[in-house]
Design a protein around this motif. Sequence first.
Motif, short mmCIF file in Angstrom:
data_model
loop_
_atom_site.label_atom_id
_atom_site.label_comp_id
_atom_site.label_asym_id
_atom_site.label_seq_id
_atom_site.Cartn_x
_atom_site.Cartn_y
_atom_site.Cartn_z
N ALA A 17 0.68 -1.20 0.06
CA ALA A 17 0.09 -0.14 -0.16
C ALA A 17 1.02 1.36 -0.20
CB ALA A 17 -0.84 0.11 1.20
N THR A 87 -8.35 6.28 -2.78
CA THR A 87 -8.55 4.76 -2.12
C THR A 87 -8.63 3.70 -2.99
OG1 THR A 87 -10.79 5.16 -1.64
CG2 THR A 87 -9.40 6.02 -0.08
N GLU A 90 -7.43 0.03 -2.51
CA GLU A 90 -6.51 0.42 -1.26
C GLU A 90 -5.00 1.03 -1.48
OE1 GLU A 90 -6.93 -3.62 0.50
OE2 GLU A 90 -8.98 -3.02 1.61
#
Length: 284
Positions: A17, A87, A90
């Motif tokens: 991420a 987002t 993610e």
Amino acid sequence: MANSEFGYVRNFEQPDALPPSNWIVVRIDGRGFTKLCKKYEFEKPNDRRALDLMNAAAVEVVRSFVDVVLAYGQSDEYSFIFHESTTLFERRAAKLATSIATAFTAEYCMQWPTFFPADQPLARPYPTFDGRCVCYPKRKILRDYLSWRQADCHINNLYNTTFWNMVLKGGMSNTEAEQALKGTVSADKNEILFSRFGINYNNEPLIYRKGTVVYRSYERNSVQNGEGSRIEAAPPTSKTQLEKERKRKQKATVAVEHVDVIGDAFWEAHPYILASKGGDSSDK
């Protein structure tokens, strides 16, 4: 995934991420495009059909990924900028990079017949693009990145324009032209083009000199600031607001322009592109 005795293998997957509050650039590059250019006999120093195909593929990618606020392309590369607040997936680097690269590759291959004649159909090995993600914590750094890519476009195109005119019109071999251009600066190349071939480089098409900018252009009846350019009024919070925002972006006109992004004029005319969800477009 159902639990089982084999489920432990998931522990080998590494988290990737990307950090929050960073602008994400996914840059895709053509793989083996030097050979592809020779195979399909692309025109030198620029093949307008190939560039138009790149731009058409980029437009569809921007339409498909509403979190992309702007894309910049030149030659066989394109940079897709995701808003700092995205987002999507993610913010996983591998998902973002592979999704953009595969979507672009698919569009490039599917739209090939629109830009190239029937006697030049695609054949294996098909064109493919790889992708990478880079994070930029500030708008100023992000703009410097775009300036770097546009400066690269100018430097490469000036060299290629001079080189191929020396070869195609000047009767020099590739090696002779390469040797003649060693150590030259921009002024030297401009002089060669003008004195030998009557070409004023500043009159060359902007698509070759500046590259291409793809972005969403909104109607003027949207929320505006004092200069008449749309900005985000407030961050959407509820699921309903987020869905409305997504649909608004999907309906927006996708603009394709060949403009300077190093100076301030483009950004002052379109402050909403790099604005925060609260409307701030300052260099933070």
